[in-house]
Motif scaffolding. Structure first.
Motif, PDB file in Angstrom:
ATOM      1  N   ASP A  13       0.826  -1.212   0.000  1.00 26.22           N
ATOM      2  CA  ASP A  13       0.000   0.000   0.000  1.00 26.22           C
ATOM      3  C   ASP A  13       0.856   1.256   0.000  1.00 26.22           C
ATOM      4  O   ASP A  13       0.527   2.249  -0.666  1.00 26.22           O
ATOM      5  N   GLN A  14       1.974   1.213   0.748  1.00 24.61           N
ATOM      6  CA  GLN A  14       2.854   2.379   0.778  1.00 24.61           C
ATOM      7  C   GLN A  14       3.539   2.589  -0.572  1.00 24.61           C
ATOM      8  O   GLN A  14       3.702   3.717  -1.032  1.00 24.61           O
ATOM      9  N   LEU A  15       3.940   1.493  -1.212  1.00 22.05           N
ATOM     10  CA  LEU A  15       4.532   1.603  -2.550  1.00 22.05           C
ATOM     11  C   LEU A  15       3.527   2.172  -3.542  1.00 22.05           C
ATOM     12  O   LEU A  15       3.860   3.012  -4.385  1.00 22.05           O
ATOM     13  N   ALA A  16       2.281   1.712  -3.442  1.00 20.47           N
ATOM     14  CA  ALA A  16       1.242   2.215  -4.345  1.00 20.47           C
ATOM     15  C   ALA A  16       1.006   3.706  -4.122  1.00 20.47           C
ATOM     16  O   ALA A  16       0.821   4.466  -5.083  1.00 20.47           O
ATOM     17  N   LYS A  17       1.044   4.159  -2.856  1.00 17.88           N
ATOM     18  CA  LYS A  17       0.837   5.580  -2.568  1.00 17.88           C
ATOM     19  C   LYS A  17       2.002   6.402  -3.103  1.00 17.88           C
ATOM     20  O   LYS A  17       1.803   7.494  -3.668  1.00 17.88           O
ATOM     21  N   ALA A  18       3.226   5.902  -2.967  1.00 21.80           N
ATOM     22  CA  ALA A  18       4.387   6.605  -3.512  1.00 21.80           C
ATOM     23  C   ALA A  18       4.280   6.725  -5.027  1.00 21.80           C
ATOM     24  O   ALA A  18       4.618   7.758  -5.615  1.00 21.80           O
ATOM     25  N   GLN A  19       3.786   5.660  -5.651  1.00 17.65           N
ATOM     26  CA  GLN A  19       3.604   5.694  -7.104  1.00 17.65           C
ATOM     27  C   GLN A  19       2.582   6.769  -7.490  1.00 17.65           C
ATOM     28  O   GLN A  19       2.760   7.497  -8.476  1.00 17.65           O
TER      29      GLN A  19
END
Length: 314
Positions: free
Chosen positions: A272-278
């Protein structure tokens, strides 16, 4: 590729607008067409518990088309990956919205501005496929639908539309209290060039007319005009968003994160954090399309802080 989907029965008329928007984008932007039909399918499946043969045939045809496209375009992240798809649609909807607002502010009224506002509203609807809209997107959707109906009705009745948001009752009262000098004050102009604008609109939002498509010819004209810059092209990227995934084998010694320092430790992040950074990276790219450097920098800083520390700064 021809679209062989059975005709939509009258009982599913509430999804016809999404199907029409999809057909208008089949040759222009397949990603928009795909997600418009997927949204139409999801809405159609929820409409009735007991489907008629006509409804079942049409919805099954939609399912078949979606599966065919997903298989044929499996390398396109904006079709197979929801995060990339959401960024693509947000960018496209915002582009149409800003084009329509610019035409409205410049009082260039006609079928193009109505169609652009209307289509932006439809695509904001489609974005609910990925979850609840942000406050800004929800405001833009409401404003776009209201403005499409308002301008259409004005043109239909031979009236001149008022550019921009209409004043609220409170604003009208303030204007009356200012005296006659206020009559010479210009209307506020220009949305800020980023998704953070929350327009003030009238409390009662008139419904978007279902018949205006037949009264305004050449409905693709708005998308053509809005695409003076091509309509948000999407190229599959093996590393979407440009973020650096966490690799435990390459972890360095802990240090204080510093923006722009490539030696800074990368935090261990959840999906989820990677998706938000993206998303932050995509929003930064979108802002640069409209020369909004400040918003681009802010979003890139948010992405860096999230990647380096695991903390979402927004």
């Amino acid at each position: 590729m021809p679209v062989n989907i059975p005709e939509c029965p009258p009982s599913l008329k509430s999804i016809q607008h999404y199907l029409k928007t999809a057909s208008e984008h089949d040759a222009r932007d397949l990603v928009v067409a795909y997600w418009c039909r997927l949204h139409a399918l999801q809405v159609g499946l929820k409409l009735t518990n007991k489907k008629t043969p006509e409804e079942t045939k049409m919805l099954m045809g939609l399912m078949d088309w979606l599966e065919e496209q997903k298989t044929a375009h499996k390398e396109n992240d904006a079709i197979t990956n929801e995060v990339a798809a959401q960024a693509h649609l947000e960018n496209y909807a915002l582009k149409l919205f800003l084009y329509a607002d610019k035409q409205d502010r410049e009082q260039n009224y006609g079928k193009n501005v109505v169609k652009a506002f209307y289509t932006a509203g439809m695509i904001y609807d489609v974005l609910t496929t990925f979850g609840e809209l942000t406050d800004e997107a929800a405001q833009n959707r409401k404003y776009a639908k209201w403005k499409a109906a308002y301008i259409h009705n004005c043109l239909k009745n031979g009236e001149t539309p008022v550019p921009g948001p209409l004043p609220t009752d409170e604003q009208e009262q303030d204007k009356d209290n200012e005296g006659s000098e206020s009559d010479n004050q210009p209307a506020p102009t220009g949305f800020p060039q980023n998704p953070g604008f929350s327009p003030q609109i009238t409390p009662a939002t008139p419904p978007v007319p279902t018949s205006f498509n037949s009264t305004l010819p050449d409905q693709n004209a708005a998308m053509k005009a809005a695409s003076q810059l091509p309509p948000v092209p999407y190229t599959p990227d093996p590393n979407p968003g440009g973020f650096i995934p966490y690799d435990p084998s390459q972890q360095s010694q802990p240090s204080q994160p510093t923006y722009g320092d490539s030696s800074t430790m990368v935090a261990q992040l959840t999906p989820d954090q990677l998706a938000k950074a993206q998303k932050y990276c995509k929003w930064a790219s979108s802002a640069l399309n409209y020369d909004d450097v400040k918003t681009a920098i802010d979003n890139l800083k948010f992405a860096l802080e999230l990647l380096q520390t695991g903390r979402d700064p927004a």
